[in-house]
Design a protein around this motif. Structure first.
Motif, PDB file in Angstrom:
ATOM      1  N   ALA C 157       0.814  -1.296  -0.095  1.00  0.00           N
ATOM      2  CA  ALA C 157       0.138  -0.225   0.067  1.00  0.00           C
ATOM      3  C   ALA C 157       0.808   1.189  -0.056  1.00  0.00           C
ATOM      4  O   ALA C 157       0.558   2.053  -0.880  1.00  0.00           O
ATOM      5  N   GLU C 176      10.145   3.550   5.939  1.00  0.00           N
ATOM      6  CA  GLU C 176       9.759   2.079   6.223  1.00  0.00           C
ATOM      7  C   GLU C 176      10.609   1.717   7.623  1.00  0.00           C
ATOM      8  O   GLU C 176      11.815   1.862   7.544  1.00  0.00           O
ATOM      9  N   LYS C 177       9.867   1.230   8.329  1.00  0.00           N
ATOM     10  CA  LYS C 177      10.679   0.680   9.768  1.00  0.00           C
ATOM     11  C   LYS C 177      11.580  -0.286   9.737  1.00  0.00           C
ATOM     12  O   LYS C 177      12.656  -0.131  10.191  1.00  0.00           O
ATOM     13  N   ARG C 184       3.984  -7.363   4.276  1.00  0.00           N
ATOM     14  CA  ARG C 184       3.629  -8.522   4.416  1.00  0.00           C
ATOM     15  C   ARG C 184       3.682  -9.571   2.992  1.00  0.00           C
ATOM     16  O   ARG C 184       3.561 -10.605   2.988  1.00  0.00           O
ATOM     17  N   PHE C 192      -3.937 -15.008  -4.604  1.00  0.00           N
ATOM     18  CA  PHE C 192      -5.232 -15.145  -5.309  1.00  0.00           C
ATOM     19  C   PHE C 192      -5.459 -13.507  -5.481  1.00  0.00           C
ATOM     20  O   PHE C 192      -4.919 -12.722  -5.167  1.00  0.00           O
ATOM     21  N   ARG C 505      -1.013  -3.352  13.068  1.00  0.00           N
ATOM     22  CA  ARG C 505       0.385  -3.211  13.880  1.00  0.00           C
ATOM     23  C   ARG C 505       0.392  -2.360  15.101  1.00  0.00           C
ATOM     24  O   ARG C 505      -0.319  -1.343  15.207  1.00  0.00           O
ATOM     25  N   SER C 546      -3.987  -1.853   4.527  1.00  0.00           N
ATOM     26  CA  SER C 546      -4.524  -2.539   5.830  1.00  0.00           C
ATOM     27  C   SER C 546      -4.537  -2.021   7.155  1.00  0.00           C
ATOM     28  O   SER C 546      -4.603  -2.636   8.101  1.00  0.00           O
ATOM     29  N   MET C 551      -7.695  -6.172   4.381  1.00  0.00           N
ATOM     30  CA  MET C 551      -7.690  -5.890   2.908  1.00  0.00           C
ATOM     31  C   MET C 551      -7.055  -6.870   2.267  1.00  0.00           C
ATOM     32  O   MET C 551      -5.721  -7.074   2.727  1.00  0.00           O
ATOM     33  N   ASN C 552      -7.235  -7.230   1.079  1.00  0.00           N
ATOM     34  CA  ASN C 552      -6.336  -8.090   0.186  1.00  0.00           C
ATOM     35  C   ASN C 552      -5.488  -6.848  -0.686  1.00  0.00           C
ATOM     36  O   ASN C 552      -5.637  -5.720  -0.314  1.00  0.00           O
ATOM     37  N   ILE C 553      -4.644  -7.642  -1.357  1.00  0.00           N
ATOM     38  CA  ILE C 553      -3.590  -6.727  -2.307  1.00  0.00           C
ATOM     39  C   ILE C 553      -4.324  -5.838  -3.108  1.00  0.00           C
ATOM     40  O   ILE C 553      -3.919  -4.627  -3.325  1.00  0.00           O
TER      41      ILE C 553
HETATM   42  C1  LIG Z   1      -2.015 -15.738   5.201  1.00  0.00           C
HETATM   43  C2  LIG Z   1      -2.474 -14.465   4.291  1.00  0.00           C
HETATM   44  C3  LIG Z   1      -2.355 -14.695   2.656  1.00  0.00           C
HETATM   45  C4  LIG Z   1      -2.467 -13.546   1.985  1.00  0.00           C
HETATM   46  N1  LIG Z   1      -2.721 -13.860   0.818  1.00  0.00           N
HETATM   47  C5  LIG Z   1      -3.355 -13.004  -0.115  1.00  0.00           C
HETATM   48  C6  LIG Z   1      -3.373 -13.130  -1.494  1.00  0.00           C
HETATM   49  O1  LIG Z   1      -3.281 -14.352  -1.858  1.00  0.00           O
HETATM   50  N2  LIG Z   1      -3.875 -12.083  -2.133  1.00  0.00           N
HETATM   51  C7  LIG Z   1      -4.257 -10.949  -1.826  1.00  0.00           C
HETATM   52  O2  LIG Z   1      -4.702 -10.199  -2.695  1.00  0.00           O
HETATM   53  N3  LIG Z   1      -3.866 -10.688  -0.435  1.00  0.00           N
HETATM   54  C8  LIG Z   1      -3.522 -11.754   0.151  1.00  0.00           C
HETATM   55  N4  LIG Z   1      -3.332 -11.445   1.667  1.00  0.00           N
HETATM   56  C9  LIG Z   1      -3.603  -9.974   2.135  1.00  0.00           C
HETATM   57  C10 LIG Z   1      -2.223  -9.071   1.917  1.00  0.00           C
HETATM   58  O3  LIG Z   1      -1.163  -9.553   2.728  1.00  0.00           O
HETATM   59  C11 LIG Z   1      -2.450  -7.653   2.247  1.00  0.00           C
HETATM   60  O4  LIG Z   1      -3.503  -7.133   1.598  1.00  0.00           O
HETATM   61  C12 LIG Z   1      -1.032  -6.749   2.090  1.00  0.00           C
HETATM   62  O5  LIG Z   1       0.029  -7.261   2.600  1.00  0.00           O
HETATM   63  C13 LIG Z   1      -1.423  -5.280   2.808  1.00  0.00           C
HETATM   64  O6  LIG Z   1      -0.401  -4.434   2.647  1.00  0.00           O
HETATM   65  P1  LIG Z   1       0.020  -3.229   3.573  1.00  0.00           P
HETATM   66  O7  LIG Z   1       0.743  -2.480   2.632  1.00  0.00           O
HETATM   67  O8  LIG Z   1      -1.379  -2.558   3.779  1.00  0.00           O
HETATM   68  O9  LIG Z   1       0.555  -3.801   4.988  1.00  0.00           O
HETATM   69  P2  LIG Z   1       1.793  -4.535   5.099  1.00  0.00           P
HETATM   70  O10 LIG Z   1       2.319  -5.438   4.139  1.00  0.00           O
HETATM   71  O11 LIG Z   1       1.777  -4.810   6.534  1.00  0.00           O
HETATM   72  O12 LIG Z   1       2.898  -3.101   5.073  1.00  0.00           O
HETATM   73  C14 LIG Z   1       2.976  -2.647   6.018  1.00  0.00           C
HETATM   74  C15 LIG Z   1       4.423  -1.856   6.182  1.00  0.00           C
HETATM   75  O13 LIG Z   1       4.465  -0.773   7.009  1.00  0.00           O
HETATM   76  C16 LIG Z   1       5.669  -0.926   7.640  1.00  0.00           C
HETATM   77  N5  LIG Z   1       5.448   0.015   8.991  1.00  0.00           N
HETATM   78  C17 LIG Z   1       4.592  -0.564  10.173  1.00  0.00           C
HETATM   79  N6  LIG Z   1       4.684   0.432  10.967  1.00  0.00           N
HETATM   80  C18 LIG Z   1       5.659   1.162  10.817  1.00  0.00           C
HETATM   81  C19 LIG Z   1       5.874   2.704  11.209  1.00  0.00           C
HETATM   82  N7  LIG Z   1       5.523   2.952  12.558  1.00  0.00           N
HETATM   83  N8  LIG Z   1       6.858   3.277  10.636  1.00  0.00           N
HETATM   84  C20 LIG Z   1       7.384   2.945   9.284  1.00  0.00           C
HETATM   85  N9  LIG Z   1       7.009   1.768   8.956  1.00  0.00           N
HETATM   86  C21 LIG Z   1       6.069   1.063   9.259  1.00  0.00           C
HETATM   87  C22 LIG Z   1       5.823  -2.385   7.923  1.00  0.00           C
HETATM   88  O14 LIG Z   1       7.255  -2.640   8.418  1.00  0.00           O
HETATM   89  C23 LIG Z   1       5.497  -2.760   6.420  1.00  0.00           C
HETATM   90  O15 LIG Z   1       6.468  -2.910   5.632  1.00  0.00           O
HETATM   91  C24 LIG Z   1      -3.048 -12.284   2.736  1.00  0.00           C
HETATM   92  C25 LIG Z   1      -2.769 -12.199   3.955  1.00  0.00           C
HETATM   93  C26 LIG Z   1      -2.458 -13.013   4.729  1.00  0.00           C
HETATM   94  C27 LIG Z   1      -2.394 -12.762   6.306  1.00  0.00           C
END
Ligand SMILES: Cc1cc2nc3c(=O)[nH]c(=O)nc-3n(C[C@H](O)[C@H](O)[C@H](O)COP(=O)(O)OP(=O)(O)OC[C@H]3O[C@@H](n4cnc5c(N)ncnc54)[C@H](O)[C@@H]3O)c2cc1C
Ligand SMILES: Cc1cc2nc3c(=O)[nH]c(=O)nc-3n(C[C@H](O)[C@H](O)[C@H](O)COP(=O)(O)OP(=O)(O)OC[C@H]3O[C@@H](n4cnc5c(N)ncnc54)[C@H](O)[C@@H]3O)c2cc1C
Ligand code: SF4
Lengths: 435, 151, 672
Positions: C157, C176-177, C184, C192, C505, C546, C551-553
């Protein structure tokens, strides 16, 4: 008419299209918003209240509609059909048909004198044909623009409206007119229709008297609804028992619609809660396969409905017929007991799903589900198979209002990046965008 | 003119609620008593309780605050306005005024029926209890009599 | 400036083509108003909103020196903007205009009683005149805005938000921390619904972001402090040292012997404290895990090398902040479904990592044994019920649905079936929520693949226990299955997989620094759940992905692009323009009671400041317009009426009410 070179052209003035237009307009881009109906607002403006907040729907839609109408960078074209879209450089030439309103909108003040004078009553699609309006009318009380439109299909050309109109806005001589807009990018926001059940014989194929579609129920429940209360369309009686048939036309191979329509669980629960208020004595039963309340705050909404006494029964409704008094009878395979039971209700709502709006006017690759295809959903969720054309809202698959709004802003971001990177406007002008 | 002999109703309607609701009522061409004067407000949480007293003194016989309640874009509106109105009730009581003259009602943009209900109810009430100036005068003379009796 | 002179008011009443004049005697109203103090001219017109009507006003402003304009016409919603435009064209400040609704609120509702309608119009218009006398010119609140945004979080995201903001021509800093980008999503294999490789998708995205000239990235960095407001935030950042460089990394890594459980593999494996989480990560330079490094020197070619974290602190000036801090998978407490007690119980994210590590092999191996039967339990840590589930730290249960786990589970069963066709899979769920485009297919395929679905009730969750000694399987799962009419079923299995939900988180106070709130579910809260889904109650602070909820990707990407659109609207012009209807303090009247500050619920909108007045220290209220919404809560409580909402002052209301209450004879007398 306006300068007909636009940075973006948005097709469809539902919540998704309006939001995309606003986001682009706010960034300084010139946007044309083209809507086929005489008013913008889409499906959302016809709803009663919205899940999960139960906000009055009109109250949260009308401010968006007027923001669109008053936005200096948004050029609204209502009652228009897209005729063709042709590539022109990185942009497009879009040919648009202005359907005749038979009303000069530069003069019309929306006073509705014509409407009061018109002798012809016609069913109102805004009210899912439950209510009626006149052959000439302002489409609904919060329509944008607040301008009358005449329906030539029903008009007797008696001329009464013309005599009555205080500003001489009626113009019977109007003809369809075609014009072209050159646009650097296009956003498809053409929305949805309900899944048709006319081929679903098991559910009465749309012929049973007291089996209605969910948008009708929205109108019954809306403060501006046609009757101001909930009743059986068959005989006007107040229903004492109401059933919802979930997945009516979704996840159904026999109809060729195998996907989940995403919003039906939530709107059924919402309507059940509203019915609980409107008809406190009524029994409400929801027959379902899976309850999919996956959105933010939705699961709690579901639990509240259960606590309120809404009956959730896991069972597959095999068929619906009606008795001599036109009471619908459901035949249900109960999952929890394995029995097949028959149950009579006063009113049944088919929780119909979502299919793409009927006439795709821009040729675009479609997915196997019939919605506009998004080739790379996990990297670019609003990008279609045709460069420069983006898709948002329910045109890209079933989604609720909040998801439509997010996707609309995302489409605006994609479109604006595309315009900056490929747009044909002069560099100077582009600079001026952010001057 | 006839209106001068009628009790007056002041309506403070929020732009996102009561004022828009009154516009919707107008779009439906539904009649209601004309002795009603609607002023648009951002949020009634801006009015101190004394404002209502002064309005009564200026000859408003009834006041309906049509706010947006919990649907308001302002997060203080719902609780804040109710608190202020409650304080106004206290001041009204102290002055021997009928507190039904001041009403708080949540009205939304398409609340045509609730709008009409509020207006008609207030109108009926005022027809029964009369002008506020008479009430204020009666209270004043009661105090004078009381004071005369005591002193 | 005409506006500072004595008010010269022009009053215009529209017939609206008979719509108003049919009920209201517009001419009499105009005549009566003519006599009011400060009214210079009154006019009526068939249609004021027409070009001709508007020109009338413009001409009067220019020729008669009109400096306040009142129009009585249709609802302000429809034409207030039109007339503000007209007065502006004539050189007047647009806020010296006042609109009175005579159609929707008078002629259309009192048509049967023309006298009453006329009387009402006169009172409403004279109220309008009363307000007009007190109108002051206003300017929109203009704040300079840094054309530079901060994105916090480098998951999918945050990366997407950064890229899209950069593509709008704005500068972006991403922090990024962790020392690596990707969040993730990097821990997933195929995703998917597209079955693409997660890290390949991420890699593409990271490449675009890092290649964009408008983007600056700081890894191993976090926010330490925030001040300012929309357009002008100052952010304190602390960045940890990477600890190694490309030159010495390999040598140090091979010298490093300290190992810790690898969070990338959710503790299934160990890694060194100098590490790369995975091959192909960004940045490719390894980093030192300062939280775990025990500080002992490394022996490189006989030289002891001790590594030290020497954090750098610096400040950023940005106009807007996007929060994309993501989620943590729910970690079941010890004993929930045997987790942490039985070695055969894993979470879904762990299984994903396990499968990635055991690329080949005919059968699925776990804990040294071949797995024949596996049970997947849905809704672990989601859809929890009060009284049934153990509450979280804040005493609440996770009563939300995590939205991703159903499809992720069935995506997993598809993968398992493909790799190990012999495997028996049991799926224990409450509802199957494969709602998205292309998700229902996974459900259908699972049915076709012979996955056995069992349905449990939220109040009666399955039980996981060790099987009695000598059983064919190590674990027993008991479930009351609603698909077989509530039958109690015992399933002997080799492996139990918990489809764990999403948790926000730990933000270590970041939410407090930014003054944004969390909802009941502890995820970050948007300002309006329907209409403004990515904005927060703090202007200029925007959510993506998320961090806001499961949320998914695809959904995270959309939210991120939406956030970028909001940033572009806010900062694109280099200034933020807000409506002028905010509180303003009259310093002459203010004596620093502080009642206003107490009444205000908006962070940083109003505060007491100390001034020096004639050698005396005094306190006065000061408004920060950027943070004020103009509700007026402060107005009601000020004992001196020293604070007012501009354009909607208490004095204006008092004047309007007085005008409405005036005796009509008195009103017509002044006229005579
Ligand atoms: C088991 C599992 C399977 C999944 N499979 C799928 C799939 O097949 N298809 C799909 O569409 N989605 C899937 N997902 C969902 C997908 O993982 C998420 O939608 C996606 O990772 C969300 O991304 P994000 O950037 O919101 O969060 P994150 O990936 O959590 O990224 C957040 C980032 O912010 C950083 N951060 C946190 N706090 C701070 C701070 N205070 N200062 C600086 N940086 C910070 C973290 O280090 C991290 O790098 C799955 C999820 C799970 C749990
Ligand atoms: C019964 C029911 C109840 C619901 N209740 C809720 C609820 O409570 N909360 C919630 O979040 N969601 C609810 N929804 C879902 C909600 O209605 C949709 O999410 C939302 O309306 C989608 O908006 P849209 O802009 O994508 O499409 P639409 O509202 O369909 O708008 C599309 C617009 O495009 C126009 N158009 C179509 N084709 C063309 C063309 N070729 N040229 C020009 N214009 C065109 C149409 O006229 C229309 O104005 C409900 C849905 C149903 C069916
Ligand atoms: S997505 Fe499925 S498994 Fe996850 S919480 Fe929701 S219902 Fe349970």
């Amino acid at each position: 008419m306006d300068d007909l070179h636009m940075d973006a052209l948005v097709i469809g003035g539902g919540i998704a299209g309006m939001q995309s237009a606003l986001d682009l307009g706010d960034q300084g881009f010139q946007v044309a918003l083209v809507e086929r109906d005489p008013s913008i607002g889409g499906r959302m403006i016809t709803l009663s209240k919205v899940f999960p907040t139960l906000d009055c729907c009109s109250c949260i839609t009308t401010p968006k509609m007027s923001a669109v109408a008053h936005h200096p960078n948004i050029h609204l074209y209502t009652y228009c059909e897209i005729q063709s879209v042709q590539e022109h450089g990185a942009g497009f030439d879009v040919s648009i048909l202005q359907k005749p309103r038979y009303v000069d909108i530069s003069k019309c003040t929306g006073c509705r004198e014509c409407e009061y004078e018109c002798p012809i009553t016609v069913p109102s699609p805004f009210d899912r044909n439950l209510g009626a309006y006149r052959a000439i009318r302002v489409p609904f009380s919060t329509a944008v623009p607040q301008k009358a439109v005449l329906d030539p299909e029903y008009c007797l050309w008696c001329g009464k409206c013309e005599q009555k109109c205080p500003v001489e806005a009626i113009d019977f001589s109007q003809q369809p007119e075609t014009f072209t807009i050159e646009a650097d990018s296009i956003i498809m926001a053409t929305g949805f229709d309900l899944t048709p059940v006319s081929t679903k014989k098991e559910y009465g194929a749309g012929k049973l008297h007291n089996v209605i579609d969910p948008l009708m129920m929205e109108r019954f429940l809306a403060p501006t609804g046609p009757y101001g209360r909930v009743l059986r369309p068959g005989d006007g009686k107040e229903p004492g028992s109401i059933a919802y048939v979930q997945c009516a036309g979704s996840r159904d191979e026999t109809l060729g619609i195998t996907y989940c329509s995403r919003v039906c669980c939530m709107y059924a629960i919402k309507q059940a809660m509203l019915l609980n208020g409107a008809l406190p004595m009524a029994d409400i039963t929801i027959y379902y396969m899976d309850i999919r309340t996956f959105g933010k705050g939705y699961e709690q909404f579901y639990q509240n409905a259960k606590a309120m006494g809404v009956n959730f029964v896991r069972g597959k409704v095999a068929s619906i017929r009606e008795d001599a008094d036109q009471n619908p009878i459901l035949k249900v395979e109960m999952t929890d007991t394995g029995e097949i039971v028959e149950q009579t209700f006063d009113l049944v709502v088919l929780s119909q799903g979502i299919v793409p709006a009927s006439h795709p006017t821009v040729s675009l690759p479609l997915g196997s589900d019939g919605f506009i295809s998004v080739p790379a959903p996990d990297s670019a969720p609003c990008v279609t198979g045709r460069p420069g054309i983006f898709v948002t809202g329910t045109a890209a698959g079933p989604m609720d209002i909040v998801d439509s709004i997010v996707s609309a802003s995302a489409a605006a971001a994609e479109a604006s990046a595309y315009i900056r990177e490929n747009g044909s406007r002069l560099e100077v002008e582009k600079e001026a965008l952010y001057a | 003119m006839s209106q001068s002999q009628q009790p007056k109703i002041l309506i403070l309607g929020t732009l996102s609620g009561g004022y828009a609701g009154a516009d919707s009522t107008g779009q439906s061409h539904l009649d209601y008593p004309p002795n009603t004067y609607i002023l648009p407000v951002m949020s009634p949480v801006m009015f101190p309780p004394e404002f209502y007293l002064r309005a009564f003194e200026h000859g408003m016989d009834g006041i309906i605050v049509m706010y947006s309640g919990t649907d308001s874009p302002y997060k203080v509106e719902a609780d804040g306005t109710a608190k202020l109105i409650n304080r106004a009730y206290q001041l009204m009581k102290e002055r021997g005024m009928d507190i039904r003259r001041l009403r708080l009602a949540a009205i939304c943009t398409v609340c045509v029926k609730p709008f009409l209900k509020e207006v008609n109810q207030m109108n009926d009430l005022l027809e029964g209890i009369g002008f506020v100036k008479d009430e204020i005068a009666a209270h004043a003379s009661a105090i004078v009599t009381q004071e005369a009796a005591h002193g | 400036m005409p506006e500072n002179q004595q008010p010269r008011i022009g009053v215009y009443i529209c017939h609206c083509g008979g719509n108003i004049s049919g009920a209201v005697q517009c001419e009499s109203v105009a005549k009566a108003l003519k006599g009011l103090p400060n009214v210079t001219i009154t006019r009526t017109d068939e249609s004021m909103c027409s070009d001709a009507g508007q020109s009338l006003i413009e001409k009067d402003i220019q020729e008669l020196g009109i400096n306040r304009v009142v129009v009585g016409a249709c609802a302000p919603m429809l034409h207030e903007q039109t007339f503000r435009g007209a007065v502006t064209r004539a050189g007047l400040n647009p806020f010296l205009y006042h609109h009175v609704g005579l159609r929707e609120q008078d002629s259309w509702v009192h048509g049967h009683d023309k006298t009453a309608a006329t009387d009402k119009a006169l009172r409403l218009m004279s109220a309008g005149v009363a307000k007009a006398r007190l109108l002051q010119p206003l300017d929109p609140i203009r704040l300079g805005a840094e054309k530079h945004a901060l994105v916090i979080g480098g998951g999918v995201a945050g990366l997407r938000a950064a890229l899209d903001i950069a593509r709008q021509g704005l500068r972006v800093t991403l922090i990024e921390k962790s020392p690596f980008l990707g969040g993730r999503m990097a821990q997933l294999e195929t995703v998917f619904p597209t079955e693409e490789e997660a890290r390949a998708l991420l890699h593409d995205l990271i490449q675009k972001v890092t290649a964009h000239p408008n983007v600056t990235i700081f890894m191993g960095a976090e926010v330490m402090g925030v001040s300012g407001y929309v357009g002008n935030f100052t952010i304190q950042v602390k960045q940890h040292s990477r600890g190694v460089s490309d030159d010495n990394a390999e040598a140090l890594m091979s010298a490093c012997t300290q190992e810790v459980p690898d969070p990338f593999n959710y503790g299934l494996t160990k890694r060194k404290v100098i590490y790369r989480p995975y091959e192909g990560c960004y940045s490719s330079t390894p980093a030192v895990d300062w939280d775990h490094y025990d500080g002992r020197p490394f022996d490189v070619n006989g030289w002891p090398i001790e590594l030290k974290d020497e954090p750098k602190s610096f400040e950023l000036n940005v106009g807007a902040v996007v929060v994309a801090t993501g989620f943590d998978p729910y970690t079941p407490p010890q004993g929930e479904y045997g987790f942490g007690e039985l070695p055969q119980v894993v979470t879904l994210p762990q299984l994903i990592r396990h499968l990635a590590l055991s690329k080949d092999g005919k059968s699925l191996q776990w804990n040294g044994r071949a797995v024949r039967d596996v049970a997947l339990i849905h809704c672990v840590g989601s859809r929890q019920v009060d009284g049934v589930h153990q509450p979280q730290e804040d005493g609440q249960v996770n009563n939300y649905c995590s939205r991703v786990c159903c499809t992720a589970s069935l995506h997993m069963t598809a993968d398992l079936h493909k790799r190990y066709p012999e495997l028996n899979i049991y799926d224990l769920h409450q509802d199957i929520r494969t709602y998205g485009r292309g998700h229902e297919e996974y459900y259908r395929h699972a049915l076709e693949d012979g996955v056995r679905f069992l349905r449990y009730n939220g109040e009666e969750v399955p039980e996981v226990s060790p099987a009695p000694q000598g059983d064919s399987h190590p674990v027993l799962v008991k479930v009351k299955d609603m698909l077989t009419y509530g039958e109690e079923i015992e399933i002997p299995v080799d492996l139990v997989v918990l489809a764990v939900g999403f948790m926000p988180r730990d933000l270590h106070g970041l939410d407090k620094m930014l003054k944004i709130s969390r909802g009941n579910d502890r995820f970050l809260l948007e300002v309006h759940p329907k209409l403004r889904p990515v904005e927060t109650a703090v202007k200029g602070v925007i959510l993506a992905g998320s961090a806001q909820g499961p949320m998914n990707i695809q959904e995270s990407l959309s939210a991120a692009s939406a956030a970028a659109a909001k940033v572009a609207s806010l900062l694109g012009r280099g200034k933020v323009e807000l409506p002028p209807f905010v509180a303003a303090v009259d310093v002459e009247k203010c004596n620093g009671t502080g009642a206003c500050v107490e009444a205000c619920v908006y962070e940083g909108a109003i505060a007491l400041q100390t001034f020096n007045e004639n050698g005396e220290e005094v306190k006065r209220a000061v408004i920060t317009p950027a943070n004020c919404v103009g509700c007026g809560a402060c107005v009601a409580v000020c004992p001196n009426n020293a604070v007012n909402v501009q354009g909607w002052t208490l004095a204006q209301y008092e004047a309007m009410v007085e005008a409405i209450g005036m005796d009509l004879p008195a009103m017509t007398e002044v006229t005579a």
